[in-house]
Each structure stands twice: as structure tokens, then as C-alpha cells.
Write a protein that holds these residues in place. Sequence first.
Motif, PDB file in Angstrom:
ATOM      1  N   ILE A 135      50.825  17.550 -36.558  1.00 27.15           N
ATOM      2  CA  ILE A 135      50.203  16.428 -35.856  1.00 27.15           C
ATOM      3  C   ILE A 135      49.911  16.781 -34.410  1.00 27.15           C
ATOM      4  O   ILE A 135      48.820  16.507 -33.899  1.00 27.15           O
ATOM      5  CB  ILE A 135      51.117  15.185 -35.942  1.00 27.15           C
ATOM      6  N   VAL A 136      50.865  17.410 -33.748  1.00 21.77           N
ATOM      7  CA  VAL A 136      50.662  17.791 -32.345  1.00 21.77           C
ATOM      8  C   VAL A 136      49.531  18.796 -32.218  1.00 21.77           C
ATOM      9  O   VAL A 136      48.686  18.696 -31.317  1.00 21.77           O
ATOM     10  CB  VAL A 136      51.971  18.351 -31.745  1.00 21.77           C
ATOM     11  N   ASP A 137      49.484  19.762 -33.127  1.00 21.49           N
ATOM     12  CA  ASP A 137      48.408  20.763 -33.086  1.00 21.49           C
ATOM     13  C   ASP A 137      47.046  20.119 -33.343  1.00 21.49           C
ATOM     14  O   ASP A 137      46.043  20.511 -32.743  1.00 21.49           O
ATOM     15  CB  ASP A 137      48.653  21.864 -34.132  1.00 21.49           C
ATOM     16  N   ALA A 138      47.005  19.136 -34.233  1.00 18.72           N
ATOM     17  CA  ALA A 138      45.729  18.473 -34.548  1.00 18.72           C
ATOM     18  C   ALA A 138      45.280  17.565 -33.408  1.00 18.72           C
ATOM     19  O   ALA A 138      44.082  17.296 -33.259  1.00 18.72           O
ATOM     20  CB  ALA A 138      45.868  17.671 -35.833  1.00 18.72           C
ATOM     21  N   ASN A 139      46.223  17.068 -32.636  1.00 16.67           N
ATOM     22  CA  ASN A 139      45.933  16.254 -31.453  1.00 16.67           C
ATOM     23  C   ASN A 139      44.941  15.124 -31.747  1.00 16.67           C
ATOM     24  O   ASN A 139      43.833  15.082 -31.212  1.00 16.67           O
ATOM     25  CB  ASN A 139      45.387  17.136 -30.320  1.00 16.67           C
ATOM     26  N   PRO A 140      45.328  14.173 -32.590  1.00 15.10           N
ATOM     27  CA  PRO A 140      44.396  13.100 -32.967  1.00 15.10           C
ATOM     28  C   PRO A 140      44.016  12.211 -31.784  1.00 15.10           C
ATOM     29  O   PRO A 140      44.824  11.970 -30.881  1.00 15.10           O
ATOM     30  CB  PRO A 140      45.187  12.310 -34.013  1.00 15.10           C
TER      31      PRO A 140
ATOM     32  N   SER B 204      59.640  12.790 -29.100  1.00 15.60           N
ATOM     33  CA  SER B 204      59.659  14.090 -28.440  1.00 15.60           C
ATOM     34  C   SER B 204      58.445  14.924 -28.857  1.00 15.60           C
ATOM     35  O   SER B 204      58.168  15.067 -30.051  1.00 15.60           O
ATOM     36  CB  SER B 204      60.941  14.838 -28.810  1.00 15.60           C
ATOM     37  N   GLY B 205      57.718  15.421 -27.875  1.00 14.29           N
ATOM     38  CA  GLY B 205      56.571  16.292 -28.143  1.00 14.29           C
ATOM     39  C   GLY B 205      55.256  15.574 -28.329  1.00 14.29           C
ATOM     40  O   GLY B 205      54.204  16.198 -28.395  1.00 14.29           O
ATOM     41  N   TRP B 206      55.290  14.233 -28.407  1.00 13.93           N
ATOM     42  CA  TRP B 206      54.066  13.487 -28.655  1.00 13.93           C
ATOM     43  C   TRP B 206      53.334  13.087 -27.372  1.00 13.93           C
ATOM     44  O   TRP B 206      52.223  12.588 -27.427  1.00 13.93           O
ATOM     45  CB  TRP B 206      54.370  12.217 -29.472  1.00 13.93           C
ATOM     46  N   GLY B 207      53.952  13.316 -26.249  1.00 13.97           N
ATOM     47  CA  GLY B 207      53.358  12.878 -24.987  1.00 13.97           C
ATOM     48  C   GLY B 207      52.031  13.522 -24.671  1.00 13.97           C
ATOM     49  O   GLY B 207      51.216  12.951 -23.936  1.00 13.97           O
ATOM     50  N   SER B 208      51.777  14.700 -25.230  1.00 11.04           N
ATOM     51  CA  SER B 208      50.531  15.412 -24.932  1.00 11.04           C
ATOM     52  C   SER B 208      49.360  14.972 -25.794  1.00 11.04           C
ATOM     53  O   SER B 208      48.214  15.369 -25.541  1.00 11.04           O
ATOM     54  CB  SER B 208      50.746  16.919 -25.115  1.00 11.04           C
ATOM     55  N   LEU B 209      49.631  14.151 -26.809  1.00  7.63           N
ATOM     56  CA  LEU B 209      48.554  13.743 -27.715  1.00  7.63           C
ATOM     57  C   LEU B 209      47.509  12.906 -26.973  1.00  7.63           C
ATOM     58  O   LEU B 209      47.840  12.046 -26.156  1.00  7.63           O
ATOM     59  CB  LEU B 209      49.102  12.918 -28.879  1.00  7.63           C
ATOM     60  N   THR B 210      46.265  13.131 -27.314  1.00  8.29           N
ATOM     61  CA  THR B 210      45.181  12.332 -26.739  1.00  8.29           C
ATOM     62  C   THR B 210      45.414  10.856 -27.022  1.00  8.29           C
ATOM     63  O   THR B 210      45.189  10.000 -26.164  1.00  8.29           O
ATOM     64  CB  THR B 210      43.829  12.771 -27.326  1.00  8.29           C
ATOM     65  N   ALA B 211      45.862  10.546 -28.235  1.00 10.37           N
ATOM     66  CA  ALA B 211      46.109   9.154 -28.615  1.00 10.37           C
ATOM     67  C   ALA B 211      47.139   8.501 -27.707  1.00 10.37           C
ATOM     68  O   ALA B 211      47.025   7.314 -27.371  1.00 10.37           O
ATOM     69  CB  ALA B 211      46.583   9.081 -30.069  1.00 10.37           C
ATOM     70  N   VAL B 212      48.139   9.265 -27.304  1.00  8.18           N
ATOM     71  CA  VAL B 212      49.180   8.737 -26.426  1.00  8.18           C
ATOM     72  C   VAL B 212      48.673   8.624 -24.999  1.00  8.18           C
ATOM     73  O   VAL B 212      48.826   7.596 -24.333  1.00  8.18           O
ATOM     74  CB  VAL B 212      50.440   9.623 -26.482  1.00  8.18           C
ATOM     75  N   GLN B 213      48.051   9.665 -24.520  1.00  6.73           N
ATOM     76  CA  GLN B 213      47.587   9.676 -23.135  1.00  6.73           C
ATOM     77  C   GLN B 213      46.525   8.614 -22.867  1.00  6.73           C
ATOM     78  O   GLN B 213      46.445   8.066 -21.765  1.00  6.73           O
ATOM     79  CB  GLN B 213      47.043  11.065 -22.779  1.00  6.73           C
ATOM     80  N   ASN B 214      45.707   8.316 -23.873  1.00 12.86           N
ATOM     81  CA  ASN B 214      44.633   7.326 -23.709  1.00 12.86           C
ATOM     82  C   ASN B 214      45.007   5.936 -24.223  1.00 12.86           C
ATOM     83  O   ASN B 214      44.144   5.068 -24.347  1.00 12.86           O
ATOM     84  CB  ASN B 214      43.358   7.804 -24.408  1.00 12.86           C
TER      85      ASN B 214
END
Length: 311
Positions: free
Chosen positions: A240-245, A267-277
Amino acid sequence: MFRRTPRVFAASLAVAALALGACAEKTTDTPTAGGSPSAATFPVTVGSLTLEQRPEKIVSLSATATEMLFAIGAGPQVTAVDDQSNFPTDAPKTDLSGYQPNAEAVAAKNPDLVVLSDDRNKIVDQLTKLKIPVYQTPAAQTLDDSYRQITELGTLTGNAAGAADVVQRMKDDIAKIVAEVPQRAEALTYFHELGPELYTATSKTFIGSIYSLAGLENIADASDADGKNGGYPQLSQEVIVDANPDFVFLSDVKCCQQSAATVKARSGWGSLTAVQNDQIVELDDDVASRWGPRVVDLLRTIADATAKASQ
């Protein structure tokens, strides 16, 4: 559509993919020129089932079927529903189970029609031996399956006009929503979460096809390219992190207390575009797992959530 919990999800998939499972308003019948619903001509036949008379004591052991029945105007004929049928709110909910159906308990309701999604505990054979008519509505694989089931329920209950109206409104509403989906040079990507153990659904499933109507690309497709998981793979956090949905859609809000906040805290999901946006969408678990009239609501929620997203 079944209720999902992390511990039972994988086993449930092996039995039936989202089997118990929809705009579903309480729809009143619009009589055709030929007369009122009560004047519907019987006997009627759907598949191998023939009803000599209009059923007036219907038992539904499927939450999706319950929503369909009330939407087409058959609500007054429904005398008992299973313990998962919570919509509409005035459905006659009981402690009957669609997961572990008991023929004696069902028969005690004196039904003249039982509607269910799965033949668990060989319930169909047991009810048939008791001379109780049974109509089975397996989990829909396509929208056409949903339309057919609604239509057949209309025929069996003497509410054909109401069913035709529901189907047409669904088609019209879906076409309107799809027509308004923004055209993008590159499709937005998404992860649809069925449970916190990261089970999901690919584009080959019913739920996946709804996202496709909204122009979205499923990050899970590559994880079940051969279909060995029946369209419901379990992804790793790394995948999921690599796919960065661009979006994360949660259908485990009620069952498993997941939310935008819990996703952001992973943990580790903070970099996802979905999270950041802030593009984490909390769905209604029930609407997201029942393939009846409220599918329109699900598609509208998805389309509205993604319409203004930046590419």
C-alpha cells in the motif's frame, strides 16, 4: 453482505464474497394501467419457483434483499427480517440469522415466501421440505445482477411496477453521476479497505466496478491478477505504501472503529498522498456492502469525494 470483523473476514470470503449483504427510499408502487399491485396476476414463476398467490408474509434473511423489498413497495408484506437488516429503520427486525439460519425458527414465522442470499446449513432444502417457498439472491457480481434481482422480487411480490421504477431510477441516477465525473489525463488511484487487516477488493468485484464507474484506478488489481483470491486479496502495508494511493476509502468504520484519524496514526502511512491531502473517506459500512438501491448513494459518495481532488 456480511458484517466484517478481522477474525472472520478471511473465512467468510471462502463461503461467499460479501454475500449478505442500498438512494433506497421507501417506494410506493405506481400501478400500471392494468390495475393495482394487489391485482397482479398470479401464479408467477421466477426460475424454478412458482407462487400461486401474492405473498403476504415474507421473511427476509438478507439485508440487501430487505432493502430491495422495501424500495419496490413490498414492505407491508414483509413480516420478519434477519438481525442484520437495519434499513429501513421500520423493517421488522428479529433475532433470525442469515449466517446460521434455523429452519424451525424461520418456519415459526409462518412465511409464504423466504428470501435469502446463501444456502447455509442447507436451509433451502429444509424449508423446501416444509413446503415454504424460497427465493435465493446470491451476492450480485454486476449491476445487471442487482437490477435482475430487484425485478424478480417485484414479480414474485406483485410489485412489478414498483420494481421497474426503482431499476429505472437507479440507471438514470448512475448515468447522471458517471456523466459528471471529471475527465482526467491520469486516473486517481485508491485503496478500498474492507478490514483493518488490509483486506480489499479488486476491480473485478462488484464494489470495484463501482469505483471504475467513478474513473478510479485500483491499487489492489496487481495483487490478485490471477484471481486466486476471488478478487479479495489481503495487501501488506508495504504494498500500500509503495502504491501510494490518492484516496483511501474505509468500509470498516462501524464494524472495526476505523477512521481518518486511525489511518493517519498508522505507522508508515504518513507519507501517503491520501493522508497528506486529507483524502481518507469514511464510508457507511452497510451502504458499502449491500448491492441494492443504495448503490447509487455509494457511487455518489465516491464521485463527490474525488471530484475536486488535485491530480
